[in-house]
Design a protein around this motif. Structure first.
Motif, PDB file in Angstrom:
ATOM      1  N   ASN A  76       0.803  -1.223   0.000  1.00 54.32           N
ATOM      2  CA  ASN A  76       0.000   0.000   0.000  1.00 54.32           C
ATOM      3  C   ASN A  76       0.838   1.277   0.000  1.00 54.32           C
ATOM      4  O   ASN A  76       0.402   2.327   0.456  1.00 54.32           O
ATOM      5  CB  ASN A  76      -0.959   0.019   1.198  1.00 54.32           C
ATOM      6  CG  ASN A  76      -2.227   0.816   0.903  1.00 54.32           C
ATOM      7  OD1 ASN A  76      -2.740   0.774  -0.213  1.00 54.32           O
ATOM      8  ND2 ASN A  76      -2.717   1.533   1.888  1.00 54.32           N
ATOM      9  N   ARG A  77       2.049   1.175  -0.558  1.00 54.44           N
ATOM     10  CA  ARG A  77       2.926   2.335  -0.663  1.00 54.44           C
ATOM     11  C   ARG A  77       3.623   2.341  -2.014  1.00 54.44           C
ATOM     12  O   ARG A  77       3.847   1.288  -2.605  1.00 54.44           O
ATOM     13  CB  ARG A  77       3.985   2.344   0.452  1.00 54.44           C
ATOM     14  CG  ARG A  77       3.393   2.564   1.833  1.00 54.44           C
ATOM     15  CD  ARG A  77       4.457   2.470   2.922  1.00 54.44           C
ATOM     16  NE  ARG A  77       3.887   2.753   4.233  1.00 54.44           N
ATOM     17  CZ  ARG A  77       3.810   3.955   4.783  1.00 54.44           C
ATOM     18  NH1 ARG A  77       4.315   4.991   4.124  1.00 54.44           N
ATOM     19  NH2 ARG A  77       3.274   4.155   5.967  1.00 54.44           N
ATOM     20  N   ILE A  78       3.960   3.562  -2.463  1.00 52.92           N
ATOM     21  CA  ILE A  78       4.702   3.720  -3.706  1.00 52.92           C
ATOM     22  C   ILE A  78       6.129   4.109  -3.353  1.00 52.92           C
ATOM     23  O   ILE A  78       6.360   5.127  -2.687  1.00 52.92           O
ATOM     24  CB  ILE A  78       4.056   4.795  -4.604  1.00 52.92           C
ATOM     25  CG1 ILE A  78       2.610   4.423  -4.905  1.00 52.92           C
ATOM     26  CG2 ILE A  78       4.845   4.963  -5.896  1.00 52.92           C
ATOM     27  CD1 ILE A  78       1.819   5.548  -5.551  1.00 52.92           C
ATOM     28  N   HIS A  79       7.078   3.293  -3.753  1.00 56.24           N
ATOM     29  CA  HIS A  79       8.480   3.488  -3.404  1.00 56.24           C
ATOM     30  C   HIS A  79       9.136   4.362  -4.469  1.00 56.24           C
ATOM     31  O   HIS A  79       9.327   3.934  -5.601  1.00 56.24           O
ATOM     32  CB  HIS A  79       9.164   2.114  -3.339  1.00 56.24           C
ATOM     33  CG  HIS A  79      10.473   2.124  -2.619  1.00 56.24           C
ATOM     34  ND1 HIS A  79      10.606   2.448  -1.293  1.00 56.24           N
ATOM     35  CD2 HIS A  79      11.731   1.845  -3.061  1.00 56.24           C
ATOM     36  CE1 HIS A  79      11.874   2.349  -0.942  1.00 56.24           C
ATOM     37  NE2 HIS A  79      12.573   1.998  -1.992  1.00 56.24           N
ATOM     38  N   VAL A  80       9.483   5.620  -4.100  1.00 54.87           N
ATOM     39  CA  VAL A  80      10.023   6.584  -5.056  1.00 54.87           C
ATOM     40  C   VAL A  80      11.499   6.836  -4.753  1.00 54.87           C
ATOM     41  O   VAL A  80      11.874   7.118  -3.611  1.00 54.87           O
ATOM     42  CB  VAL A  80       9.249   7.921  -5.007  1.00 54.87           C
ATOM     43  CG1 VAL A  80       9.854   8.930  -5.981  1.00 54.87           C
ATOM     44  CG2 VAL A  80       7.775   7.688  -5.333  1.00 54.87           C
ATOM     45  N   GLN A  81      12.321   6.732  -5.786  1.00 52.19           N
ATOM     46  CA  GLN A  81      13.754   7.001  -5.652  1.00 52.19           C
ATOM     47  C   GLN A  81      13.996   8.502  -5.744  1.00 52.19           C
ATOM     48  O   GLN A  81      13.529   9.170  -6.682  1.00 52.19           O
ATOM     49  CB  GLN A  81      14.522   6.277  -6.764  1.00 52.19           C
ATOM     50  CG  GLN A  81      16.029   6.397  -6.673  1.00 52.19           C
ATOM     51  CD  GLN A  81      16.631   5.463  -5.644  1.00 52.19           C
ATOM     52  OE1 GLN A  81      16.092   4.388  -5.387  1.00 52.19           O
ATOM     53  NE2 GLN A  81      17.748   5.869  -5.058  1.00 52.19           N
ATOM     54  N   LEU A  82      14.721   9.047  -4.784  1.00 55.15           N
ATOM     55  CA  LEU A  82      15.077  10.463  -4.823  1.00 55.15           C
ATOM     56  C   LEU A  82      16.345  10.642  -5.649  1.00 55.15           C
ATOM     57  O   LEU A  82      17.218   9.767  -5.662  1.00 55.15           O
ATOM     58  CB  LEU A  82      15.306  10.997  -3.410  1.00 55.15           C
ATOM     59  CG  LEU A  82      14.090  10.921  -2.468  1.00 55.15           C
ATOM     60  CD1 LEU A  82      14.474  11.406  -1.081  1.00 55.15           C
ATOM     61  CD2 LEU A  82      12.934  11.728  -3.009  1.00 55.15           C
ATOM     62  N   PRO A  83      16.477  11.764  -6.353  1.00 51.92           N
ATOM     63  CA  PRO A  83      17.652  11.974  -7.197  1.00 51.92           C
ATOM     64  C   PRO A  83      18.932  12.074  -6.372  1.00 51.92           C
ATOM     65  O   PRO A  83      18.957  12.712  -5.320  1.00 51.92           O
ATOM     66  CB  PRO A  83      17.345  13.299  -7.904  1.00 51.92           C
ATOM     67  CG  PRO A  83      16.370  13.987  -7.019  1.00 51.92           C
ATOM     68  CD  PRO A  83      15.551  12.908  -6.380  1.00 51.92           C
TER      69      PRO A  83
END
Length: 313
Positions: A76-83
């Motif tokens: 239930n989460r979206i894993h976003v890579q930070l720059p």
């Protein structure tokens, strides 16, 4: 938009699709203002939200980074890579957003469904290079209140009436006696004070003293109220009856009416803060006569910008 057509979108077009989605929510559902930032100047911020209430700016600013990517949710989460870099320079996500005055959020937009979700970017560990965006935090009309709270209280503090205190306002802190008996003497001397130059008066009864010193209050909170007794005279002198704010009561037939007076106080011995005095009266009491109830700093558990901090143990 089908998955096949989505795959043909360039990175630039996906980014613009995400920004357009955020802009639509801000303009249409929040009735606020959106200011895009050119890509070569963004430094991790794609746009600014200027919140409005009733068609007027509130002074709250929200910095927004937009990510428009197709990412499969996990738990239930979206894993976003930070720059890791900004142009040719290494970047530290925590430093980039923590130094901003206001709120900083990341909004993830699904390029197929155009559903958007958000997460707070401030307070991240300095080594963190990814962020989890909860799917239960939809970026829509209902998110405005929660995100606005991230801005803290600086926008209100700026327009709050300012009060300058001097050392002579705090004789109980300069006394050789223990602070409690010294404060008790000062409290008795307050007796009755007018609000500004009006005929509205505040009396200081035993009930008020018992309230601020009652054993049930945390010891440090009691100490704070005793210190702030020196603020009472200059604060009431700077106010008018129009500054009195009626507070909600449990029901219409509640016997007591409560009012507050608030000011940004500058101290001669410590950092300034917001101070609030609470008064009360009964409908049957003499008109324009109020009784002192308490004095305290309403934002004592918040950080410098008025944002919620970690409560003391």
């Amino acid at each position: 938009m089908s998955e096949q057509s989505w795959s043909g979108l360039s990175k630039q077009r996906r980014g613009q699709l995400g920004v357009n989605t955020v802009e639509r929510v801000v303009l249409k559902e929040w009735s606020s203002r959106w200011q895009p930032i050119d890509a070569h100047n963004d430094d991790g911020v794609d746009g600014l939200i200027f919140l409005e209430r009733g068609g007027n700016l509130t002074g709250q600013i929200i910095y927004v980074q937009v990510k428009c990517q197709q990412i499969k949710p996990v738990e239930n989460r979206i894993h976003v890579q930070l720059p890791k870099t900004m142009g040719e320079k290494p970047t530290d996500p925590w430093r980039r957003w923590e130094r901003l005055v206001g709120a900083a959020i990341l909004v993830h937009v699904n390029p197929i469904t155009l559903e958007a979700h958000w997460v707070d970017l401030q307070g991240l560990p300095s080594e963190q290079v990814t962020v989890d965006v909860p799917l239960d935090q939809r970026f829509n009309r209902n998110a405005k209140i929660a995100i606005a709270k991230l801005c803290g209280t600086l926008h209100r503090d700026i327009v709050t009436k300012k009060i300058q205190t001097v050392a002579s306002d705090f004789p109980h802190l300069r006394s050789k006696d223990h602070i409690q008996p010294a404060s008790r003497r000062l409290y008795r001397e307050l007796n009755e004070i007018r609000i500004g130059t009006s005929d509205h008066r505040v009396v200081f009864t035993r009930e008020g003293w018992r309230h601020i010193t009652r054993p049930g209050r945390p010891e440090l909170t009691r100490f704070q109220s005793l210190v702030l007794l020196g603020v009472i005279r200059p604060l009431l002198a700077a106010m008018t009856p129009h500054d009195l704010k009626r507070q909600p009561t449990p029901h219409e037939d509640y016997p007591e009416e409560y009012y507050t007076l608030k000011a940004a106080v500058i101290f001669p011995f410590r950092q300034g803060s917001i101070v609030k005095i609470v008064l009360h009266r009964k409908a049957s009491d003499e008109q324009n006569l109020y009784k002192f109830h308490t004095i305290y700093e309403p934002r004592r558990r918040k950080a410098i910008a008025g944002k919620k901090g970690t409560p003391s143990p």
